[in-house]
Design an enzyme around this catalytic site. Structure first.
Site, PDB file in Angstrom:
ATOM      1  N   ARG A  36       0.870  -1.350  -0.140  1.00 36.14           N
ATOM      2  CA  ARG A  36      -0.011   0.086  -0.007  1.00 36.14           C
ATOM      3  C   ARG A  36       0.873   1.442  -0.151  1.00 36.14           C
ATOM      4  NH1 ARG A  36      -4.925  -1.963   0.049  1.00 36.14           N
ATOM      5  NH2 ARG A  36      -5.286  -4.112   0.985  1.00 36.14           N
ATOM      6  N   HIS A 105      -2.192  -6.592 -11.641  1.00 32.41           N
ATOM      7  CA  HIS A 105      -3.425  -6.026 -12.344  1.00 32.41           C
ATOM      8  C   HIS A 105      -3.066  -4.967 -13.456  1.00 32.41           C
ATOM      9  CE1 HIS A 105      -6.166  -6.381  -8.620  1.00 32.41           C
ATOM     10  NE2 HIS A 105      -5.539  -7.491  -8.771  1.00 32.41           N
ATOM     11  N   ASP A 175      -8.968 -14.811 -12.176  1.00 33.70           N
ATOM     12  CA  ASP A 175      -9.775 -14.571 -11.002  1.00 33.70           C
ATOM     13  C   ASP A 175     -11.225 -14.703 -11.242  1.00 33.70           C
ATOM     14  OD1 ASP A 175     -11.423 -13.092  -8.851  1.00 33.70           O
ATOM     15  OD2 ASP A 175      -9.261 -12.439  -8.174  1.00 33.70           O
ATOM     16  N   ASP A 225     -15.830  -5.015  -8.343  1.00 36.73           N
ATOM     17  CA  ASP A 225     -14.866  -6.047  -7.808  1.00 36.73           C
ATOM     18  C   ASP A 225     -15.176  -6.352  -6.111  1.00 36.73           C
ATOM     19  OD1 ASP A 225     -12.755  -7.973  -7.025  1.00 36.73           O
ATOM     20  OD2 ASP A 225     -11.318  -6.596  -7.332  1.00 36.73           O
ATOM     21  N   HIS A 227     -14.957  -9.365  -3.266  1.00 39.09           N
ATOM     22  CA  HIS A 227     -14.869 -10.899  -3.025  1.00 39.09           C
ATOM     23  C   HIS A 227     -15.681 -11.106  -1.879  1.00 39.09           C
ATOM     24  CE1 HIS A 227     -10.364 -10.333  -4.580  1.00 39.09           C
ATOM     25  NE2 HIS A 227     -11.487 -10.123  -5.449  1.00 39.09           N
ATOM     26  N   GLU A 257      -8.566 -15.291  -1.882  1.00 40.08           N
ATOM     27  CA  GLU A 257      -8.324 -13.813  -1.441  1.00 40.08           C
ATOM     28  C   GLU A 257      -9.456 -13.183  -0.639  1.00 40.08           C
ATOM     29  OE1 GLU A 257      -7.710 -12.240  -5.514  1.00 40.08           O
ATOM     30  OE2 GLU A 257      -5.293 -11.891  -4.872  1.00 40.08           O
TER      31      GLU A 257
HETATM   32 ZN   LIG Z   1     -10.610  -8.647  -6.835  1.00 43.59          ZN
HETATM   33 ZN   LIG Z   2      -7.358 -11.452  -7.702  1.00 42.79          ZN
END
Ligand SMILES: [Zn+2]
Ligand SMILES: [Zn+2]
Length: 275
Positions: A36, A105, A175, A225, A227, A257
């Protein structure tokens, strides 16, 4: 499929293996630096040794995930330069640790065609700057905002823009949550087969080096997105049952994840494997 999760590295990258063991994982994904912030401490030679010792002791395959700040497609020159440098630095860390793949990504850019070329350029530079074997694995995304890489054609375009020798050091991470959010329906038998047939035709299944195993809080095609724990979201258990029993992916690592409860999620996935 080998089943694991994204493990923490508090106390050093070598400590992730013990966490994977505690979670009953076959494999693990880690950050090789603070994910981060831009500032990253160099890897200490002693920590590299400890990491390699743990890798030998546990025999668990490892993948790395890059920092979330990286946007190799950034329209802003400074941010793009910083991102390309960080990508190369992270690839170098993988090389030193003996990690075969760095998942990242592709980033975002208003003009997709231009953005995809910039991602490819950043990847090529990183690969040429860091000699070795470690691969850059482009992750399929949910397509949130102007995020690139949510259609298989975009992933293929990135790889095709990289010349042959460097291209051999690239691959793909799929993913499940992102696929679903991007509109690829894995919840039906027919949708599952169509999705992987298309992935094979456009990208090639032999280029798939890792999976992220996440359920989705949001519905099919939402391009958001979020999860969710395995089986508790909009996808349910069926897609995961198909994946963990798919012989084409028997040797591929898959990483949970979710924000927490890795052990439980891995157990749920393992419970889906047919004996
Ligand atoms: Zn994700
Ligand atoms: Zn992922």
């Amino acid at each position: 499929m080998l089943l694991g999760a994204h493990e923490g590295i508090a106390g050093g990258v070598s400590t992730a293996f013990a966490r994977a063991e505690a979670d009953g994982a076959d494999c693990l994904q880690i950050f090789t630096r603070n994910a981060r912030g831009w500032a990253a401490k160099p890897l200490e030679p002693d920590e590299v040794k400890r990491f390699q010792g743990e890798a030998r002791r546990t025999r668990k395959p490892v993948a790395a995930h890059s920092s979330y700040l990286i946007n190799s497609a950034a329209a802003d020159r400074d941010l793009r330069k910083k991102s390309w440098d960080a990508l190369a630095d992270e690839l170098d860390r993988c090389e030193r640790l003996g990690i075969p793949g760095l998942i990242f990504h592709p980033g975002s850019h208003e003009n997709a065609a231009q953005g995809l070329e910039l991602v490819a350029e950043g990847m090529q530079r990183a690969i040429e700057k860091v000699p070795g074997k470690a691969k850059l694995l482009v992750e399929t995304t949910a397509g949130q905002g102007s995020s690139l890489g949510w259609r298989f054609e975009e992933i293929a375009a990135i790889r095709q823009a990289i010349p042959g020798a460097a291209r051999r050091r690239t691959g793909v991470c799929v993913d499940t949550c992102h696929l679903f959010a991007a509109g690829y329906d894995l919840t039906t038998e027919e949708g599952y087969h169509r999705t992987f047939q298309e992935l094979d035709r456009v990208v090639g299944l032999s280029n798939v080096r890792a999976f992220h195993l996440n359920d989705s809080k949001k519905p099919l095609g939402c391009r958001v997105d979020r999860h969710e724990h395995i089986g508790q979201g909009a996808m349910g258990l069926d897609p995961f049952r198909r994946l963990v029993n798919d012989p084409r992916f028997a040797e591929i690592p898959g990483f949970v994840e979710t924000e927490s409860r890795f052990k439980e999620n891995i157990e749920v996935l393992r419970g889906l494997v047919r004996r």
